[in-house]
Scaffold this motif. Structure first.
Motif, mmCIF file in Angstrom:
data_model
loop_
_atom_site.group_PDB
_atom_site.id
_atom_site.type_symbol
_atom_site.label_atom_id
_atom_site.label_comp_id
_atom_site.label_asym_id
_atom_site.label_seq_id
_atom_site.Cartn_x
_atom_site.Cartn_y
_atom_site.Cartn_z
ATOM 1 N N GLY A 91 29.829 4.921 91.903
ATOM 2 C CA GLY A 91 30.289 3.345 92.273
ATOM 3 C C GLY A 91 31.782 3.062 91.910
ATOM 4 N N VAL A 92 31.696 1.688 91.550
ATOM 5 C CA VAL A 92 33.462 1.453 91.386
ATOM 6 C C VAL A 92 33.455 2.203 90.121
ATOM 7 C CG1 VAL A 92 34.693 -1.026 91.400
ATOM 8 C CG2 VAL A 92 32.846 -0.837 92.983
ATOM 9 N N GLY A 93 34.814 2.348 90.003
ATOM 10 C CA GLY A 93 34.714 2.549 88.687
ATOM 11 C C GLY A 93 35.955 1.589 87.931
ATOM 12 N N HIS A 94 36.136 1.682 87.022
ATOM 13 C CA HIS A 94 36.686 1.007 85.901
ATOM 14 C C HIS A 94 37.777 1.729 85.089
ATOM 15 C CE1 HIS A 94 37.770 -1.096 81.426
ATOM 16 N NE2 HIS A 94 38.133 -1.884 82.251
ATOM 17 N N ARG A 95 39.167 1.152 85.523
ATOM 18 C CA ARG A 95 40.520 1.918 84.837
ATOM 19 C C ARG A 95 39.622 1.751 83.445
ATOM 20 N NH1 ARG A 95 46.211 2.818 86.714
ATOM 21 N NH2 ARG A 95 47.548 2.318 84.675
ATOM 22 N N ARG A 96 39.859 2.958 82.783
ATOM 23 C CA ARG A 96 39.891 2.543 81.210
ATOM 24 C C ARG A 96 40.671 2.363 80.017
ATOM 25 N NH1 ARG A 96 38.658 7.645 78.853
ATOM 26 N NH2 ARG A 96 40.688 8.786 79.666
ATOM 27 N N VAL A 138 41.366 -3.416 85.716
ATOM 28 C CA VAL A 138 41.633 -3.067 87.455
ATOM 29 C C VAL A 138 40.197 -2.502 87.762
ATOM 30 C CG1 VAL A 138 42.099 -1.502 88.228
ATOM 31 C CG2 VAL A 138 43.946 -3.096 86.998
ATOM 32 N N LEU A 139 39.617 -2.666 88.943
ATOM 33 C CA LEU A 139 38.456 -1.444 89.096
ATOM 34 C C LEU A 139 38.545 -1.676 90.805
ATOM 35 C CD1 LEU A 139 35.081 -4.618 89.120
ATOM 36 C CD2 LEU A 139 36.407 -2.768 86.758
ATOM 37 N N MET A 140 38.285 0.147 90.931
ATOM 38 C CA MET A 140 38.944 0.949 92.018
ATOM 39 C C MET A 140 37.241 1.371 92.530
ATOM 40 S SD MET A 140 41.886 3.292 89.996
ATOM 41 C CE MET A 140 42.983 2.413 89.701
ATOM 42 N N GLY A 141 37.365 1.338 94.402
ATOM 43 C CA GLY A 141 35.771 1.279 94.949
ATOM 44 C C GLY A 141 36.529 2.418 95.950
ATOM 45 N N ARG A 142 36.023 3.253 96.318
ATOM 46 C CA ARG A 142 36.414 3.915 97.358
ATOM 47 C C ARG A 142 35.847 2.856 98.886
ATOM 48 N NH1 ARG A 142 35.919 9.761 97.886
ATOM 49 N NH2 ARG A 142 35.691 10.607 95.547
ATOM 50 N N ALA A 143 36.701 3.532 99.802
ATOM 51 C CA ALA A 143 36.943 2.331 101.601
ATOM 52 C C ALA A 143 35.648 2.926 102.177
ATOM 53 C CB ALA A 143 38.405 2.765 101.627
ATOM 54 N N ALA A 144 35.545 4.744 102.455
ATOM 55 C CA ALA A 144 34.223 4.921 103.324
ATOM 56 C C ALA A 144 33.624 5.972 102.794
ATOM 57 C CB ALA A 144 35.990 6.161 104.010
ATOM 58 N N LEU A 164 41.700 -9.903 87.385
ATOM 59 C CA LEU A 164 41.274 -8.802 87.994
ATOM 60 C C LEU A 164 41.791 -8.023 89.239
ATOM 61 C CD1 LEU A 164 38.886 -6.457 87.290
ATOM 62 C CD2 LEU A 164 36.986 -8.495 88.686
ATOM 63 N N THR A 165 42.033 -6.618 88.972
ATOM 64 C CA THR A 165 42.326 -6.297 90.528
ATOM 65 C C THR A 165 41.545 -5.332 90.849
ATOM 66 O OG1 THR A 165 44.591 -6.792 89.453
ATOM 67 C CG2 THR A 165 44.392 -5.446 91.376
#
Length: 312
Positions: A129-134, A146-152, A203-204
């Motif tokens: 899932g969407v990951g939170h930068r620790r 910062v939250l990171m998620g996949r594009a494809a 939030l980014t």
């Protein structure tokens, strides 16, 4: 000199070729070129592995993501009811949150996103899932989260992130409550935003830019906290104190040792299946080796996917 003619001559001329001995060529068996055979088998195995990797990314990965989200949502609901969801960088025991643990629920109505956020941003975490930068605060707290998620791949949760218009609002639910954000807009890495004042939050959202499965950069969408900020526990990780694999567009090579054993197992199974194919019933070979090879090949493809960029 008497000339032969008539039926007798015709009989002789018709039968004469049948009396000639027939010559047969003996075929000389050529010794097999074992180098060519080995290269052929190796190229076949590489082609099969690439095909399995493609099938895993396009067909199996979305199912894995859906299954992981279903499990994480149940776990998050239970922890929210118990009040045991982590609200900082450590859990109730004082240890760093285990990567992959659910920490929040992200809801972006404009994009149809309702996603469980997990702790950590390496490839293994963003598969779920969407990951939170620790090394950043949790959403809803003062500072820049910062939250990171996949594009494809693996659901492609942020594949339409570029369509999120400025002014749009969304929420993030954590163990402290529901935080509301208003979108400021997209920006590049070179664009700097104003420094936050005390008590303010931002939030980014980050994902890969470029074509599907062909990332060429990082897309950042910023949003400001419009609801009241929650208290922020003391930080344990300093900014930047994360593994390189948790940075944007990085792969994770930590499963390399396990992958080496899986590859060896796959090679041994392939050799055994080839031997059985030549000396055993082919139907029985398919029944015995087909499912085992498919499972091991998918395990290999899953570990190989962790080497790919975490935002792809």
């Amino acid at each position: 000199m008497t000339e032969w003619s008539g039926p007798l001559m015709r009989s002789v001329s018709l039968r004469w070729p049948d009396r000639l001995p027939r010559l047969q060529r003996e075929r000389v068996a050529k010794p097999p070129d074992y180098r060519a055979v080995i290269v052929s088998y190796a190229m076949t195995m590489v082609s099969i592995c690439l095909l399995v990797l493609l099938v895993n990314l396009t067909l199996i990965a979305p199912i894995q993501h859906f299954t992981a989200q279903h499990r994480l949502y149940g776990e998050l609901r239970r922890e929210l009811a118990e009040g045991s969801v982590p609200i900082g960088q450590t859990d109730v025991s004082g240890h760093l949150i285990r990567p992959g643990s659910p920490v929040a629920l992200l809801s972006i109505p404009a994009l149809g996103i309702r996603e469980v956020v997990v702790e950590g941003t390496s490839s293994g975490e963003t598969m779920k899932g969407v990951g939170h930068r620790r090394d950043t605060p949790l959403p809803g707290q003062p500072g820049v989260s910062v939250l990171m998620g996949r594009a494809a791949a693996y659901g492609g949760v942020f594949k339409h992130l570029h369509d999120l218009a400025p002014g749009s609002r969304f929420t993030v639910q954590t163990g402290q409550g529901i935080a509301e954000y208003r979108v400021l807009g997209a920006r590049s890495a070179s664009t700097r935003l104003p420094v936050l004042a005390s008590g303010q939050g931002r939030l980014t959202l980050m994902t890969a830019s470029g074509g599907a499965f062909r990332p060429n950069g990082v897309l950042r969408v910023d949003a400001e906290l419009v609801s009241k900020a929650f208290p922020r526990p003391a930080a344990v990780l300093a900014p930047g104190a994360i593994r390189p694999a948790e940075q944007a567009l990085r792969g994770d090579t930590s499963p390399a040792f396990a992958l080496s054993w899986l590859v060896e197992l796959l090679v041994l199974l392939a050799v055994a299946a080839t031997w059985a194919w030549k000396r055993w019933l082919r139907a029985a070979t398919w029944i015995v080796f087909g499912p085992v090879l498919a499972v091991v090949a998918l395990l290999v493809a899953g570990d190989v996917c962790t080497f790919l960029p975490n935002l792809m």
